[in-house]
Design a protein around this motif. Structure first.
Motif, PDB file in Angstrom:
ATOM      1  N   ILE A 199       0.865  -1.183   0.000  1.00 50.81           N
ATOM      2  CA  ILE A 199       0.000   0.000   0.000  1.00 50.81           C
ATOM      3  C   ILE A 199       0.899   1.229   0.000  1.00 50.81           C
ATOM      4  O   ILE A 199       1.829   1.330   0.795  1.00 50.81           O
ATOM      5  N   VAL A 200       0.630   2.156  -0.897  1.00 51.96           N
ATOM      6  CA  VAL A 200       1.423   3.386  -0.983  1.00 51.96           C
ATOM      7  C   VAL A 200       0.764   4.447  -0.101  1.00 51.96           C
ATOM      8  O   VAL A 200      -0.424   4.722  -0.210  1.00 51.96           O
ATOM      9  N   ILE A 201       1.572   5.014   0.768  1.00 48.99           N
ATOM     10  CA  ILE A 201       1.111   6.041   1.707  1.00 48.99           C
ATOM     11  C   ILE A 201       1.977   7.284   1.511  1.00 48.99           C
ATOM     12  O   ILE A 201       3.193   7.185   1.442  1.00 48.99           O
ATOM     13  N   THR A 202       1.340   8.436   1.442  1.00 47.47           N
ATOM     14  CA  THR A 202       2.070   9.697   1.352  1.00 47.47           C
ATOM     15  C   THR A 202       1.916  10.447   2.660  1.00 47.47           C
ATOM     16  O   THR A 202       0.808  10.647   3.152  1.00 47.47           O
ATOM     17  N   VAL A 203       3.053  10.849   3.214  1.00 44.83           N
ATOM     18  CA  VAL A 203       3.084  11.606   4.458  1.00 44.83           C
ATOM     19  C   VAL A 203       3.498  13.027   4.108  1.00 44.83           C
ATOM     20  O   VAL A 203       4.574  13.245   3.555  1.00 44.83           O
ATOM     21  N   GLY A 204       2.623  13.963   4.424  1.00 43.59           N
ATOM     22  CA  GLY A 204       2.927  15.365   4.171  1.00 43.59           C
ATOM     23  C   GLY A 204       3.765  15.967   5.277  1.00 43.59           C
ATOM     24  O   GLY A 204       3.767  15.464   6.415  1.00 43.59           O
ATOM     25  N   SER A 205       4.466  17.039   4.986  1.00 43.77           N
ATOM     26  CA  SER A 205       5.330  17.666   5.992  1.00 43.77           C
ATOM     27  C   SER A 205       4.526  18.273   7.141  1.00 43.77           C
ATOM     28  O   SER A 205       5.042  18.461   8.235  1.00 43.77           O
ATOM     29  N   GLU A 206       3.255  18.566   6.910  1.00 47.67           N
ATOM     30  CA  GLU A 206       2.399  19.153   7.939  1.00 47.67           C
ATOM     31  C   GLU A 206       1.588  18.111   8.711  1.00 47.67           C
ATOM     32  O   GLU A 206       0.876  18.456   9.649  1.00 47.67           O
ATOM     33  N   ASP A 207       1.690  16.835   8.312  1.00 45.85           N
ATOM     34  CA  ASP A 207       0.910  15.778   8.972  1.00 45.85           C
ATOM     35  C   ASP A 207       1.432  15.501  10.373  1.00 45.85           C
ATOM     36  O   ASP A 207       2.647  15.362  10.576  1.00 45.85           O
ATOM     37  N   SER A 208       0.525  15.428  11.318  1.00 43.77           N
ATOM     38  CA  SER A 208       0.904  15.040  12.671  1.00 43.77           C
ATOM     39  C   SER A 208       0.970  13.514  12.731  1.00 43.77           C
ATOM     40  O   SER A 208       0.501  12.828  11.831  1.00 43.77           O
ATOM     41  N   VAL A 209       1.548  13.004  13.804  1.00 41.02           N
ATOM     42  CA  VAL A 209       1.617  11.556  13.969  1.00 41.02           C
ATOM     43  C   VAL A 209       0.201  10.986  14.019  1.00 41.02           C
ATOM     44  O   VAL A 209      -0.064   9.913  13.477  1.00 41.02           O
ATOM     45  N   ARG A 210      -0.727  11.716  14.623  1.00 40.45           N
ATOM     46  CA  ARG A 210      -2.116  11.255  14.684  1.00 40.45           C
ATOM     47  C   ARG A 210      -2.735  11.181  13.281  1.00 40.45           C
ATOM     48  O   ARG A 210      -3.457  10.244  12.974  1.00 40.45           O
ATOM     49  N   ASP A 211      -2.467  12.178  12.436  1.00 44.34           N
ATOM     50  CA  ASP A 211      -2.952  12.154  11.051  1.00 44.34           C
ATOM     51  C   ASP A 211      -2.407  10.935  10.312  1.00 44.34           C
ATOM     52  O   ASP A 211      -3.132  10.245   9.597  1.00 44.34           O
ATOM     53  N   ILE A 212      -1.117  10.693  10.497  1.00 44.47           N
ATOM     54  CA  ILE A 212      -0.471   9.548   9.849  1.00 44.47           C
ATOM     55  C   ILE A 212      -1.099   8.253  10.346  1.00 44.47           C
ATOM     56  O   ILE A 212      -1.411   7.352   9.562  1.00 44.47           O
ATOM     57  N   ALA A 213      -1.300   8.161  11.649  1.00 39.26           N
ATOM     58  CA  ALA A 213      -1.898   6.957  12.231  1.00 39.26           C
ATOM     59  C   ALA A 213      -3.309   6.728  11.691  1.00 39.26           C
ATOM     60  O   ALA A 213      -3.679   5.592  11.369  1.00 39.26           O
ATOM     61  N   ASP A 214      -4.088   7.792  11.582  1.00 41.11           N
ATOM     62  CA  ASP A 214      -5.446   7.666  11.033  1.00 41.11           C
ATOM     63  C   ASP A 214      -5.408   7.169   9.588  1.00 41.11           C
ATOM     64  O   ASP A 214      -6.216   6.322   9.189  1.00 41.11           O
ATOM     65  N   ASN A 215      -4.435   7.680   8.806  1.00 44.82           N
ATOM     66  CA  ASN A 215      -4.292   7.236   7.422  1.00 44.82           C
ATOM     67  C   ASN A 215      -3.875   5.768   7.338  1.00 44.82           C
ATOM     68  O   ASN A 215      -4.371   5.015   6.494  1.00 44.82           O
TER      69      ASN A 215
END
Length: 131
Positions: free
Chosen positions: A55-71
């Motif tokens: 699965i390809v996931i993109t992490v933005g520079s403004e993403d918090s760890v919580r945002d990443i975890a939700d994704n």
């Protein structure tokens, strides 16, 4: 009069014993839950056994760890976003998860996901440079 005092002492003793038993049960249950959660923090299994699904996931520079975890949870890579946030904090990577595009697999443990996303920026951005 002595019978009433004896009955009062007996009722007090029974209530005291019941309260002690309830406190012991609550402490046992909380301890059991804490142990189970602690075990999951350091030993959470992957979502699927190998070979899993990429699965390809993109992490933005403004993403918090919580945002990443939700994704990651929405993508089916982890079970519990809140647990992942705690795992990331305890992982010991000073700079944490870095922005970039990552190809992750459902057979990776949360620790492996964090390790991949906290790797040097050259590795994390490799997919972006090619595409």
């Amino acid at each position: 009069m002595k019978k009433k005092e004896a009955a009062g002492v007996a009722v007090y003793s029974v209530v005291k014993i019941v309260v002690i038993i309830l406190v012991i049960m609550v402490v046992y249950r909380l301890g059991s839950m804490a142990y189970s959660y602690g075990e999951r923090i350091f030993g959470e299994p992957p979502m699927e056994s190998a070979p899993g699904t990429d699965i390809v996931i993109t992490v933005g520079s403004e993403d918090s760890v919580r945002d990443i975890a939700d994704n990651l949870k929405a993508a089916g890579l982890i079970r519990d976003a809140g647990l992942f946030v705690l795992q990331e904090r305890l992982a010991g990577y000073k700079e944490g998860v870095k922005a970039g595009t990552y190809t992750l697999n459902t057979s990776m443990t949360p620790e492996e996901l964090i390790q991949t996303m906290a790797a040097s920026s050259d590795e994390g951005d490799a997919d972006e440079d090619n595409g």
